[in-house]
Motif scaffolding. Sequence first.
Motif, PDB file in Angstrom:
ATOM      1  N   VAL A 141     -81.383 -68.922 -16.544  1.00 28.52           N
ATOM      2  CA  VAL A 141     -81.944 -67.565 -16.507  1.00 28.52           C
ATOM      3  C   VAL A 141     -82.213 -67.059 -17.924  1.00 28.52           C
ATOM      4  O   VAL A 141     -83.241 -66.425 -18.186  1.00 28.52           O
ATOM      5  CB  VAL A 141     -81.004 -66.607 -15.755  1.00 28.52           C
ATOM      6  CG1 VAL A 141     -81.558 -65.191 -15.763  1.00 28.52           C
ATOM      7  CG2 VAL A 141     -80.800 -67.077 -14.318  1.00 28.52           C
ATOM      8  N   LEU A 156     -88.161 -69.561 -10.292  1.00 24.28           N
ATOM      9  CA  LEU A 156     -87.575 -68.424 -10.994  1.00 24.28           C
ATOM     10  C   LEU A 156     -88.550 -67.894 -12.040  1.00 24.28           C
ATOM     11  O   LEU A 156     -89.125 -68.681 -12.810  1.00 24.28           O
ATOM     12  CB  LEU A 156     -86.275 -68.875 -11.667  1.00 24.28           C
ATOM     13  CG  LEU A 156     -85.169 -67.855 -11.909  1.00 24.28           C
ATOM     14  CD1 LEU A 156     -84.741 -67.187 -10.612  1.00 24.28           C
ATOM     15  CD2 LEU A 156     -83.972 -68.540 -12.568  1.00 24.28           C
ATOM     16  N   ALA A 210     -83.463 -61.959 -12.673  1.00 27.96           N
ATOM     17  CA  ALA A 210     -84.778 -62.599 -12.657  1.00 27.96           C
ATOM     18  C   ALA A 210     -85.427 -62.386 -11.300  1.00 27.96           C
ATOM     19  O   ALA A 210     -84.779 -61.969 -10.346  1.00 27.96           O
ATOM     20  CB  ALA A 210     -84.645 -64.088 -12.969  1.00 27.96           C
ATOM     21  N   ARG A 265     -78.353 -64.557  -9.733  1.00 26.49           N
ATOM     22  CA  ARG A 265     -79.599 -64.819 -10.467  1.00 26.49           C
ATOM     23  C   ARG A 265     -80.634 -63.743 -10.183  1.00 26.49           C
ATOM     24  O   ARG A 265     -81.404 -63.373 -11.070  1.00 26.49           O
ATOM     25  CB  ARG A 265     -80.147 -66.194 -10.078  1.00 26.49           C
ATOM     26  CG  ARG A 265     -79.344 -67.367 -10.637  1.00 26.49           C
ATOM     27  CD  ARG A 265     -79.831 -68.686 -10.080  1.00 26.49           C
ATOM     28  NE  ARG A 265     -79.054 -69.809 -10.581  1.00 26.49           N
ATOM     29  CZ  ARG A 265     -78.904 -70.966  -9.944  1.00 26.49           C
ATOM     30  NH1 ARG A 265     -79.498 -71.151  -8.772  1.00 26.49           N
ATOM     31  NH2 ARG A 265     -78.170 -71.933 -10.468  1.00 26.49           N
TER      32      ARG A 265
END
Length: 264
Positions: A94, A230, A118, A114
């Motif tokens: 991340v 991501l 993000a 997470r």
Amino acid sequence: MTVRKTALCLVALALLGMGTASAAGPAKQPRSELDRVLARGEVKVCSTGDYRPFTYRDPATGQWSGIDIDMAGDLAQRLGVRLKLVPTTWKTLVDDLGRTCDLSMGGISITLDRAKRAFYTEPYVRDGKTPITRCENAERFQTLEQIDQPGVRAIVNPGGTNEQFADANLKQATIVRHPDNNTIFTEIIEGRADLMITDAVETRWQAKEHPELCSVHPDQPFTFAEKAYLLPRGDVVFQEWVDQWLNLARHDGTYDRFAAAWIG
């Protein structure tokens, strides 16, 4: 000054302010990562390179391969830019977003932790945690109760959801932390660990590659999980484009073609 004059002054000031704002034009929106990628002519994709069948980086040659590496190439092609693959780790995944890369790909599980830091794309794989062990031990490790026993050695790779699951569920078994996810299954084959609990899709791949290993009930994993890509937090423009690309790739045969080469 009378009340009436004060009110007139306030109205005049307000109108003056409105005129100044109008003359200056609308406030500029901050540029998206999408704009920067297109201007640069290159998209930088972070990947751990240690999680087949999604991502693998050969330590000897530096060559990348995997389902999500192929997907990254398709993403770059449809953007009309070059692809640059950037090595990362599960611990820095991340933190590296927006710093060394534009997005991260490679079998990344969706977690709330997470998601605080993000953005995720729409999920593209449904998965869950299940054991993999030497085939002669498959009946011994069907349940968490059977696994969480004194003397059982469960191996994990630090920094990801496998370690989190083991720490949360194994209180009596010995947790063996092995830093190299590329060699972790050799530890099971050679008897230095009894099993690993990891994502079902990974157990299928490893069992296919190593006949000594068997995936334990991959169709009925212990948990529910999904995988996605991501992206930097707050960048809705970039997220929207990647989501649209992923939706097309999942429905025009692109993803299935890449996956079939790895897991059939």
